[in-house]
Scaffold this motif. Structure first.
Motif, mmCIF file in Angstrom:
data_model
loop_
_atom_site.group_PDB
_atom_site.id
_atom_site.type_symbol
_atom_site.label_atom_id
_atom_site.label_comp_id
_atom_site.label_asym_id
_atom_site.label_seq_id
_atom_site.Cartn_x
_atom_site.Cartn_y
_atom_site.Cartn_z
ATOM 1 N N ARG A 100 0.695 -1.298 -0.077
ATOM 2 C CA ARG A 100 0.007 0.006 0.027
ATOM 3 C C ARG A 100 0.818 1.298 -0.031
ATOM 4 N NH1 ARG A 100 -5.188 1.443 3.292
ATOM 5 N NH2 ARG A 100 -5.658 -1.004 2.883
ATOM 6 N N LEU A 101 0.228 2.208 -0.520
ATOM 7 C CA LEU A 101 1.149 3.540 -0.593
ATOM 8 C C LEU A 101 0.301 4.731 -0.127
ATOM 9 C CD1 LEU A 101 2.101 3.609 -4.375
ATOM 10 C CD2 LEU A 101 3.562 2.689 -2.545
ATOM 11 N N THR A 102 0.772 5.498 0.595
ATOM 12 C CA THR A 102 0.153 6.402 1.472
ATOM 13 C C THR A 102 -0.413 7.566 0.590
ATOM 14 O OG1 THR A 102 2.174 7.845 1.771
ATOM 15 C CG2 THR A 102 1.677 6.303 3.556
ATOM 16 N N GLU A 103 0.206 7.695 -0.689
ATOM 17 C CA GLU A 103 -0.341 8.758 -1.686
ATOM 18 C C GLU A 103 -0.988 8.034 -2.745
ATOM 19 O OE1 GLU A 103 -0.052 11.712 -0.164
ATOM 20 O OE2 GLU A 103 1.144 11.153 1.161
ATOM 21 N N THR A 104 -1.957 8.853 -3.540
ATOM 22 C CA THR A 104 -2.380 8.542 -4.656
ATOM 23 C C THR A 104 -1.976 9.408 -5.915
ATOM 24 O OG1 THR A 104 -4.516 9.553 -4.418
ATOM 25 C CG2 THR A 104 -4.509 7.189 -4.042
ATOM 26 N N ASP A 105 -1.512 10.482 -5.343
ATOM 27 C CA ASP A 105 -0.982 11.637 -6.469
ATOM 28 C C ASP A 105 0.365 12.012 -6.222
ATOM 29 O OD1 ASP A 105 -3.606 11.988 -7.457
ATOM 30 O OD2 ASP A 105 -4.134 13.111 -5.606
ATOM 31 N N GLY A 106 0.914 12.575 -7.105
ATOM 32 C CA GLY A 106 2.094 12.963 -6.988
ATOM 33 C C GLY A 106 3.387 12.052 -6.913
ATOM 34 N N LEU A 107 2.961 10.726 -7.435
ATOM 35 C CA LEU A 107 4.139 9.584 -7.422
ATOM 36 C C LEU A 107 4.799 9.875 -8.680
ATOM 37 C CD1 LEU A 107 1.495 6.871 -5.827
ATOM 38 C CD2 LEU A 107 3.655 7.975 -4.600
ATOM 39 N N GLU A 108 6.186 9.251 -8.474
ATOM 40 C CA GLU A 108 6.812 9.321 -9.753
ATOM 41 C C GLU A 108 7.851 7.791 -9.766
ATOM 42 O OE1 GLU A 108 9.428 12.954 -10.146
ATOM 43 O OE2 GLU A 108 7.795 14.107 -9.888
ATOM 44 N N THR A 109 7.931 7.467 -10.908
ATOM 45 C CA THR A 109 8.949 6.377 -11.011
ATOM 46 C C THR A 109 10.334 6.696 -10.484
ATOM 47 O OG1 THR A 109 7.803 5.623 -12.874
ATOM 48 C CG2 THR A 109 10.070 4.616 -12.413
ATOM 49 N N GLY A 110 10.804 5.882 -9.519
ATOM 50 C CA GLY A 110 12.058 6.089 -8.943
ATOM 51 C C GLY A 110 12.242 7.116 -7.774
ATOM 52 N N MET A 111 11.102 7.521 -7.308
ATOM 53 C CA MET A 111 11.111 8.212 -6.136
ATOM 54 C C MET A 111 11.453 7.538 -4.894
ATOM 55 S SD MET A 111 7.104 9.609 -5.668
ATOM 56 C CE MET A 111 7.599 10.984 -4.915
ATOM 57 N N GLU A 112 12.251 8.112 -3.935
ATOM 58 C CA GLU A 112 12.597 7.699 -2.771
ATOM 59 C C GLU A 112 11.268 7.360 -1.911
ATOM 60 O OE1 GLU A 112 15.343 9.246 -0.532
ATOM 61 O OE2 GLU A 112 16.024 7.210 0.378
ATOM 62 N N MET A 113 11.175 6.225 -1.452
ATOM 63 C CA MET A 113 9.975 5.676 -0.398
ATOM 64 C C MET A 113 10.535 5.107 1.009
ATOM 65 S SD MET A 113 7.548 6.461 -2.842
ATOM 66 C CE MET A 113 5.929 5.578 -2.131
ATOM 67 N N GLU A 114 9.540 5.386 1.943
ATOM 68 C CA GLU A 114 9.960 4.959 3.356
ATOM 69 C C GLU A 114 8.963 4.164 3.851
ATOM 70 O OE1 GLU A 114 12.402 6.878 6.818
ATOM 71 O OE2 GLU A 114 10.474 7.968 6.312
ATOM 72 N N LEU A 115 9.291 3.131 4.630
ATOM 73 C CA LEU A 115 8.257 2.197 5.119
ATOM 74 C C LEU A 115 7.482 3.201 6.587
ATOM 75 C CD1 LEU A 115 6.914 -0.643 4.808
ATOM 76 C CD2 LEU A 115 8.615 -1.095 7.197
ATOM 77 N N VAL A 116 6.316 3.034 6.495
ATOM 78 C CA VAL A 116 5.450 3.470 7.700
ATOM 79 C C VAL A 116 4.497 2.561 8.162
ATOM 80 C CG1 VAL A 116 6.122 6.036 7.329
ATOM 81 C CG2 VAL A 116 4.116 4.926 6.290
ATOM 82 N N LEU A 117 3.953 2.751 9.280
ATOM 83 C CA LEU A 117 2.496 1.938 9.686
ATOM 84 C C LEU A 117 1.569 2.806 9.563
ATOM 85 C CD1 LEU A 117 3.945 -0.216 12.546
ATOM 86 C CD2 LEU A 117 3.918 -0.775 10.111
ATOM 87 N N VAL A 118 0.512 2.364 9.074
ATOM 88 C CA VAL A 118 -0.867 3.542 8.893
ATOM 89 C C VAL A 118 -2.133 2.842 9.543
ATOM 90 C CG1 VAL A 118 0.098 4.601 6.863
ATOM 91 C CG2 VAL A 118 -1.427 2.081 6.619
ATOM 92 N N PRO A 119 -2.888 3.572 9.930
ATOM 93 C CA PRO A 119 -4.423 2.785 10.512
ATOM 94 C C PRO A 119 -4.957 2.013 9.352
ATOM 95 C CG PRO A 119 -4.182 5.147 11.090
ATOM 96 C CD PRO A 119 -2.926 4.801 9.993
ATOM 97 N N PHE A 120 -5.474 0.881 9.708
ATOM 98 C CA PHE A 120 -6.201 -0.035 8.636
ATOM 99 C C PHE A 120 -7.818 -0.143 9.006
ATOM 100 C CE2 PHE A 120 -7.048 -4.519 6.952
ATOM 101 C CZ PHE A 120 -7.238 -4.082 5.611
ATOM 102 N N ARG A 121 -8.014 -0.521 10.150
ATOM 103 C CA ARG A 121 -9.283 -0.542 10.639
ATOM 104 C C ARG A 121 -9.226 -0.652 12.135
ATOM 105 N NH1 ARG A 121 -10.331 -5.955 11.966
ATOM 106 N NH2 ARG A 121 -8.696 -7.451 11.455
ATOM 107 N N THR A 122 -10.506 -0.607 12.794
ATOM 108 C CA THR A 122 -10.586 -0.687 14.120
ATOM 109 C C THR A 122 -11.154 -2.047 14.398
ATOM 110 O OG1 THR A 122 -10.884 1.464 14.392
ATOM 111 C CG2 THR A 122 -11.425 0.158 16.521
#
Ligand SMILES: [Zn+2]
Length: 138
Positions: A100-122
């Motif tokens: 999963r990615l935190t964004e749907t906009d502004g993404l570019e091939t080769g851009m640097e990405m970092e692992l994070v934990l995000v809320p999924f459900r309760t």
């Protein structure tokens, strides 16, 4: 409210610097994610836990516009569903991880990405279930 992982054995529990838990073949050196009991390349069972790099480069992505089939998907559905990015991130030259990615906009091939934990459900007990995602660095 406690934070609990969506599944055991997928990522380390540190919410500041989580790492994905993969496996590395002792015979041929290939790295897999998720961890596997036998090597997909040489069939060796000499597989050891291997923590993956926290940063990588975006290789390909798309946007998930509708809830995936359930099961195995257990996240929000119906009117609660929000589109999210999903893509492949190359972690060094070791392995490409689908995530999963935190964004749907502004993404570019080769851009640097970092692992994070995000809320999924309760969950039923009111705990926040978290999953992993990659977010653009910077
Ligand atoms: Zn192998």
């Amino acid at each position: 409210m406690a934070k609990i992982p969506v599944a055991e054995g997928i990522f380390t529990a540190s919410s500041n610097e989580p790492q994905l838990i993969g496996s590395r073949c002792g015979a041929c050196g290939i790295v897999t994610f998720p961890a596997q009991a036998s090597c997909p390349r040489c069939a060796s069972t000499d597989m050891a836990e291997h923590l993956l790099a926290r940063r990588g480069r975006l290789w390909a992505w798309t946007t998930q516009e509708f809830p995936p089939p359930s099961p195995p998907y257990t996240g929000p559905s119906g009117d609660d569903f929000v589109s999210y990015g999903v893509g492949y991130v190359a972690l060094g030259d070791e392995v490409r991880v689908e995530a999963r990615l935190t964004e749907t906009d502004g993404l570019e091939t080769g851009m640097e990405m970092e692992l994070v934990l995000v809320p999924f459900r309760t969950d039923e007990q009111g705990n926040e279930v978290v999953t992993f995602a990659f977010q653009p660095v910077g």
